[in-house]
Design an enzyme around this catalytic site. Structure first.
Site, PDB file in Angstrom:
ATOM      1  N   THR A   1       1.422   6.945   0.162  1.00 15.23           N
ATOM      2  CA  THR A   1       0.501   5.862  -0.204  1.00 15.23           C
ATOM      3  C   THR A   1       0.619   5.523  -1.684  1.00 15.23           C
ATOM      4  O   THR A   1       1.070   6.357  -2.478  1.00 15.23           O
ATOM      5  CB  THR A   1      -0.957   6.302   0.083  1.00 15.23           C
ATOM      6  OG1 THR A   1      -1.829   5.186  -0.089  1.00 15.23           O
ATOM      7  CG2 THR A   1      -1.425   7.423  -0.829  1.00 15.23           C
TER       8      THR A   1
ATOM      9  N   GLY B   1     -10.146   8.009   0.484  1.00 15.84           N
ATOM     10  CA  GLY B   1      -9.700   9.380   0.291  1.00 15.84           C
ATOM     11  C   GLY B   1     -10.783  10.319  -0.201  1.00 15.84           C
ATOM     12  O   GLY B   1     -10.805  11.503   0.153  1.00 15.84           O
TER      13      GLY B   1
ATOM     14  N   ARG C   1      -6.370   8.682 -10.924  1.00 17.69           N
ATOM     15  CA  ARG C   1      -7.014   9.000  -9.637  1.00 17.69           C
ATOM     16  C   ARG C   1      -5.971   9.444  -8.612  1.00 17.69           C
ATOM     17  O   ARG C   1      -4.915   8.857  -8.459  1.00 17.69           O
ATOM     18  CB  ARG C   1      -7.751   7.754  -9.132  1.00 17.69           C
ATOM     19  CG  ARG C   1      -8.528   7.961  -7.824  1.00 17.69           C
ATOM     20  CD  ARG C   1      -7.741   7.528  -6.616  1.00 17.69           C
ATOM     21  NE  ARG C   1      -8.545   7.602  -5.391  1.00 17.69           N
ATOM     22  CZ  ARG C   1      -8.041   7.478  -4.162  1.00 17.69           C
ATOM     23  NH1 ARG C   1      -6.760   7.278  -3.997  1.00 17.69           N
ATOM     24  NH2 ARG C   1      -8.811   7.562  -3.115  1.00 17.69           N
ATOM     25  N   VAL C   2      -6.303  10.522  -7.901  1.00 17.01           N
ATOM     26  CA  VAL C   2      -5.482  10.985  -6.780  1.00 17.01           C
ATOM     27  C   VAL C   2      -6.388  11.043  -5.562  1.00 17.01           C
ATOM     28  O   VAL C   2      -7.528  11.504  -5.640  1.00 17.01           O
ATOM     29  CB  VAL C   2      -4.885  12.378  -7.077  1.00 17.01           C
ATOM     30  CG1 VAL C   2      -4.190  12.943  -5.845  1.00 17.01           C
ATOM     31  CG2 VAL C   2      -3.915  12.304  -8.250  1.00 17.01           C
TER      32      VAL C   2
ATOM     33  N   THR D   1      -2.597   3.634   4.191  1.00 14.54           N
ATOM     34  CA  THR D   1      -1.665   4.732   3.958  1.00 14.54           C
ATOM     35  C   THR D   1      -0.868   4.918   5.234  1.00 14.54           C
ATOM     36  O   THR D   1      -1.406   4.721   6.302  1.00 14.54           O
ATOM     37  CB  THR D   1      -2.498   6.008   3.729  1.00 14.54           C
ATOM     38  OG1 THR D   1      -3.186   5.850   2.504  1.00 14.54           O
ATOM     39  CG2 THR D   1      -1.663   7.251   3.699  1.00 14.54           C
TER      40      THR D   1
ATOM     41  N   SER E   1       0.798  -1.225   0.000  1.00 11.61           N
ATOM     42  CA  SER E   1       0.000   0.000   0.000  1.00 11.61           C
ATOM     43  C   SER E   1       0.826   1.269   0.000  1.00 11.61           C
ATOM     44  O   SER E   1       0.270   2.364  -0.073  1.00 11.61           O
ATOM     45  CB  SER E   1      -0.898  -0.002   1.237  1.00 11.61           C
ATOM     46  OG  SER E   1      -0.107  -0.147   2.381  1.00 11.61           O
TER      47      SER E   1
ATOM     48  N   THR F   1      -6.358   8.129   6.980  1.00 13.86           N
ATOM     49  CA  THR F   1      -6.264   6.938   6.142  1.00 13.86           C
ATOM     50  C   THR F   1      -7.684   6.495   5.806  1.00 13.86           C
ATOM     51  O   THR F   1      -8.630   6.877   6.482  1.00 13.86           O
ATOM     52  CB  THR F   1      -5.464   5.817   6.842  1.00 13.86           C
ATOM     53  OG1 THR F   1      -5.357   4.692   5.960  1.00 13.86           O
ATOM     54  CG2 THR F   1      -6.131   5.360   8.130  1.00 13.86           C
ATOM     55  N   GLY F   2      -7.813   5.693   4.769  1.00 14.50           N
ATOM     56  CA  GLY F   2      -9.140   5.216   4.394  1.00 14.50           C
ATOM     57  C   GLY F   2      -9.581   5.798   3.069  1.00 14.50           C
ATOM     58  O   GLY F   2      -8.735   6.231   2.264  1.00 14.50           O
TER      59      GLY F   2
END
Ligand code: ASP
Length: 332
Positions: free
Chosen positions: A210, A246, A220-221, A192, A90, A243-244
């Protein structure tokens, strides 16, 4: 380490994008608490706190702090440990690719003076956190993206490498067979590293690194490299990182929100809980995705909270490198 429950966002699932967790192979746990809500937690600095069970990363950051170096140095060195861990799928090398098989990395760093640097959609470079620091320190800009970021990194002496490991390539090929463009339930996926540190002078810095969501649409960002969303530091107040999923963190500018709530007098714990509450209030689909926050204030008091069970935190403070199983909102 316990695996996070694999949680998927319904809206993203139509594209076959999953949110979940991977296991950090380099972890060296020293102690584990039960599900914790650190309302009466410890304080003091130097200290470092990070999302997930990343004891080797916090140990490295702690070592750097113990030598009297800045929180910024500790953040960079601590994050580099996981970026170089090819088994972690990750972050950095070995990160799971996008749906086209390309590993694309996002990272940012922020120092106690309010300086910020980030790279988004960076390919072929193992240490995006270090490139983000170079963007911050050596350019008049704050974000570099894609090819330009890669060219900048190479011009700064970073060596281009292939970031797709055999294991991640295999996982991607497997995903393509069974899950392409279909909803995926409970696929193993992502974390992340978000890290916050205070040095011996009481100065705060943070970083976030990440490979983003596995099998994401090319281009994708997420939140991780975006100031105020994946990370925010205000040296007068404290810092926060996420985290999680985004997309949900971005929509609520979560890390900035937490720092502002602490400015208004909330504890780090209260601020993390309120930021999670904002996501839940706006989003009836919250049962389908995970977000976790950590925060620290100027005294070194910390907080953490997530939507669902399965979020873990590592903190090195008062000579102890500890893992904490985070309290969470959705008790069912
Ligand atoms: N927040 C990251 C992103 O959305 C992913 C993660 O933390 O698992 O890119």
């Amino acid at each position: 380490m316990k695996r996070r429950k694999f949680i998927q966002n319904a809206s993203l699932s139509t594209f076959g994008i999953a949110v979940g967790t991977s296991v950090f192979a380099s972890e060296t746990k020293t102690s584990i608490s039960e599900v914790s809500n650190p309302k009466s937690g410890t304080s003091g600095f130097p200290m470092v706190i990070a999302t997930w069970n990343v004891n080797s990363s916090t140990a490295e950051a702690w070592r750097v702090l113990q030598e009297g170096n800045s929180a910024l140095d500790a953040i960079e060195k601590g994050c580099m440990v996981e970026e170089a861990n090819a088994e972690g799928q990750s972050v950095g090398i070995g990160g799971l690719p996008d749906r086209d098989g390309n590993v694309t990395l996002d990272a940012c760093i922020m120092d106690s003076k309010g300086n910020y640097g980030a790279v988004v959609y960076l390919q072929h470079i193992m240490h995006p956190i270090s490139v983000a620091r170079k963007v911050m320190e050596d350019t008049p800009h704050v974000i570099l993206a894609g090819k330009g970021a890669e060219q900048f990194a190479i011009s700064e002496g970073f060596k281009p490498i292939d970031l797709l490991t055999e294991a991640s390539k295999k996982a991607w090929e497997e995903w393509k067979k069974t899950s392409q463009y279909k909803p995926i339930i409970n696929i193993e996926n992502h974390d992340t590293i978000g890290m916050l540190a205070i040095d011996k002078n009481g100065d705060i810095s943070g970083g976030c690194t990440t490979s983003g969501l596995a099998y994401k649409i090319a281009g994708r960002v997420g939140d991780s490299p975006i100031i105020g969303s994946g990370l925010f530091i205000d040296n007068e107040i404290g810092g926060a990182t996420a985290t999680g999923l985004g997309e949900e963190v971005l929509k609520t500018v979560g890390s900035f929100l937490i720092v502002e709530l602490m400015r208004q007098g909330k504890t780090p714990q209260q601020a993390c809980e309120e930021a999670i509450g904002r996501i839940i209030k706006k989003n009836p689909d919250y049962k389908d995705f995970q977000v976790g926050y950590i925060a620290v204030n100027k005294k070194g008091e910390t907080g953490w909270y997530s939507i669902h069970d399965g979020f873990w935190v590592t903190k090195y403070q008062n000579d102890k490198n500890e893992n904490f199983h985070s309290d969470f909102y959705d008790k069912k």
